[in-house]
Design a protein around this motif. Sequence first.
Motif, mmCIF file in Angstrom:
data_model
loop_
_atom_site.group_PDB
_atom_site.id
_atom_site.type_symbol
_atom_site.label_atom_id
_atom_site.label_comp_id
_atom_site.label_asym_id
_atom_site.label_seq_id
_atom_site.Cartn_x
_atom_site.Cartn_y
_atom_site.Cartn_z
ATOM 1 N N ALA A 1 0.857 -1.179 0.000
ATOM 2 C CA ALA A 1 0.000 0.000 0.000
ATOM 3 C C ALA A 1 0.889 1.222 0.000
ATOM 4 O O ALA A 1 1.943 1.236 0.634
ATOM 5 C CB ALA A 1 -0.906 0.014 1.235
ATOM 6 N N TYR B 1 -4.595 6.151 0.767
ATOM 7 C CA TYR B 1 -3.804 4.961 0.491
ATOM 8 C C TYR B 1 -4.345 4.264 -0.745
ATOM 9 O O TYR B 1 -5.539 4.138 -0.935
ATOM 10 C CB TYR B 1 -3.844 4.001 1.685
ATOM 11 N N THR B 2 -3.429 3.820 -1.568
ATOM 12 C CA THR B 2 -3.786 3.081 -2.773
ATOM 13 C C THR B 2 -3.133 1.714 -2.696
ATOM 14 O O THR B 2 -1.923 1.618 -2.571
ATOM 15 C CB THR B 2 -3.281 3.814 -4.030
ATOM 16 N N GLN B 3 -3.901 0.673 -2.750
ATOM 17 C CA GLN B 3 -3.363 -0.674 -2.626
ATOM 18 C C GLN B 3 -3.130 -1.277 -4.006
ATOM 19 O O GLN B 3 -3.923 -1.129 -4.917
ATOM 20 C CB GLN B 3 -4.355 -1.559 -1.866
ATOM 21 N N SER C 1 -7.167 1.215 -6.223
ATOM 22 C CA SER C 1 -6.970 -0.118 -5.649
ATOM 23 C C SER C 1 -8.255 -0.926 -5.664
ATOM 24 O O SER C 1 -8.926 -1.071 -4.663
ATOM 25 C CB SER C 1 -6.461 0.003 -4.220
#
Length: 366
Positions: A244, A253-255, A267
């Motif tokens: 992440a 947050y970008t997973q 994500s």
Amino acid sequence: MATVNNGDETWSEDQIYSGNAPKKVYLEDLDNDGKDEIVVAIDVSNTSHILRFYMRNANGSYESFRPPYQGSGTFASISFGDVNGDGITDISNVENSNIVRVILNDGAGGALGVIDFPLGQAVSDLQHILVDLNQDGFADLVIWKNDETIPIRKYQNNGGTSISNGGSIKGANSYSRIVEFGDLTNDGIPQLVYLNNNGQLKWKENDGNGNFGNEGIILDQSLGANVGHVAMGDFNSDGSTDIADARASIGTYTQFSFIDEILMLPSTLPPGLVSSNDAEETITENSKQISVYPVPSTGLLYIDFESQLNPETSVLLIDLSGRVLMGTTVNSSRLELNLEHLSGGMYLLQFFEKGDLRHTRKIFID
């Protein structure tokens, strides 16, 4: 302040410390009971800092897990790892910018003593991580600084009594604002993830003996330049390590997952993705099945598409540096790739639909 998950979609806030503003807060299981203790780092002055340790009791109250530790200089970084090989997590702390001091934890709130690892030079705002690079049961030391003057450097732990300078993992003029380690290849070996001075989030392969060689790009500079922090864990419970990242330009947050699965933004992980190192792998997404075999390949690789695909489906074969070696448009239910001209090792297959990356799959060539 600790925010506790009550397990019923509600949260409780508890104040555990008041005083000088904390610099950082950490969670780590220091007594092997499966529950994390809370470690708070506090600057007392420009010449000293304190580490405070708290544990949560069964009744929900907090108490000190061990006496506070006072360090020299302003706070720079701490880390956690088993330095003396006794199976209990120890605590390392930077002292006066030139020593990493390890508090040998006895697991019961006391200390077995300290070990000083001198670095040979003073480095302001020194960052470090304890990680077992060579799988010998003793956590090794990795240091870096968030500028171009200090390379990512490793120190081998000599049985918990001293360290030896193992040289640079990445040389000087290789700016590294982010340095993390995680098992990205599902073999128990910690691989390096770092952000370079070109704004690329990259990984570097550890051979299991603490030697680092091949590297590849996770995010190119158009995305990686805005990354301020990364965290790794198995976010979708499939047994593979995911990453992440937090980006200043996005603010959230970008997973995304590494190699075995998908690299997609934002994500949204397609359901049903299966990861395996078996001789044949089947990827399923939205009732579309793709079988890749044999793995490892001795020269010929077959890809079977077991349902109707978008006519604009394409496949790329790339090496770990991100270089495209082969590309083709899929126009039948089976694709045959001749890989006999390639050296043995790991490569990546990327599947695209209408120009959008849908899957990334690792393959091996004997």
